[in-house]
Design an enzyme around this catalytic site. Structure first.
Site, PDB file in Angstrom:
ATOM      1  N   HIS A  19       0.831  -1.209   0.000  1.00  4.36           N
ATOM      2  CA  HIS A  19       0.000   0.000   0.000  1.00  4.36           C
ATOM      3  C   HIS A  19       0.864   1.257   0.000  1.00  4.36           C
ATOM      4  CE1 HIS A  19      -2.795   2.940   2.230  1.00  4.36           C
ATOM      5  NE2 HIS A  19      -3.120   2.943   0.958  1.00  4.36           N
ATOM      6  N   HIS A  59      -2.110   0.829   8.070  1.00  8.23           N
ATOM      7  CA  HIS A  59      -3.521   0.978   7.682  1.00  8.23           C
ATOM      8  C   HIS A  59      -4.233  -0.376   7.685  1.00  8.23           C
ATOM      9  CE1 HIS A  59      -1.108   4.132   5.507  1.00  8.23           C
ATOM     10  NE2 HIS A  59      -1.892   4.877   6.257  1.00  8.23           N
TER      11      HIS A  59
HETATM   12 FE1  FES Z   1       0.262  -0.941   4.814  1.00  9.29          FE
HETATM   13 FE2  FES Z   1      -1.081   1.276   4.306  1.00  9.29          FE
HETATM   14  S1  FES Z   1       1.057   1.002   4.369  1.00  9.29           S
HETATM   15  S2  FES Z   1      -1.869  -0.687   4.768  1.00  9.29           S
END
Ligand code: FES
Length: 161
Positions: free
Chosen positions: A91, A110
């Site tokens: 992500h 997140h």
């Molecule tokens: Fe891992 Fe956003 S950096 S869920």
């Protein structure tokens, strides 16, 4: 009805997917000139020993870096299989934490979760894809990393960290 079958068959022939055709797997093509190098669409890789199967069976996980020291990875032992992944969340690049009990990688930033038993695929969260899987070769008790299937977060080529 017959027309659909005929059209489908024609499409498959055109696509080269009928029985007997050569199947090319674009993600990993081994070099024929140097057996210690592996070429894939994500880069060319060295073969690096990352540990042993006996050590992994005992500890259940081995931390290592691959294809360079900036790329943190983890090998895990699940249901009699050795699996390994980049542990950087796809992500936004936070390091994930391995949950041994649930056999999943969990991102504290997140809360994306990845299934370690199912090729690192995303279970839930904000990422749009799974964790890159480190391709392994096992010779006797020794485990070698030989490539990465998937793009490591933040890179345009896995070998350019
Ligand atoms: Fe891992 Fe956003 S950096 S869920």
């Amino acid at each position: 009805m017959e027309e659909k079958v005929s059209s489908r068959r024609g499409f498959l022939k055109a696509a080269g997917l009928v029985a007997g055709s050569a199947v090319v797997v674009p993600s990993l093509i081994a070099s024929t000139t140097d057996k210690t190098k592996t070429q894939s669409v994500y880069g060319e890789y060295d073969s690096n020993k990352i540990g042993t199967v006996s050590q992994l069976k005992k500890d259940r996980e081995i931390d290592f870096s691959y294809p360079d020291e900036k790329s943190i990875c983890k090998a895990v032992y699940i249901d009699g299989q050795v699996k390994a992944y980049s542990t950087i969340c796809t992500h936004k690049g936070c390091p994930t934490i391995y949950n041994k009990d649930l056999q999943q990688f969990e991102c504290p930033c997140h809360h994306t979760k990845y299934d370690a038993a199912k090729d690192g695929q995303m279970i839930i969260g904000h990422a749009t894809g799974g964790l890159p899987e480190v391709l392994l070769e096992i010779k006797g008790d020794d485990i070698y990393a030989i490539g990465v299937d998937g793009l490591i977060f933040g890179r345009i080529n896995n070998n350019r960290g």
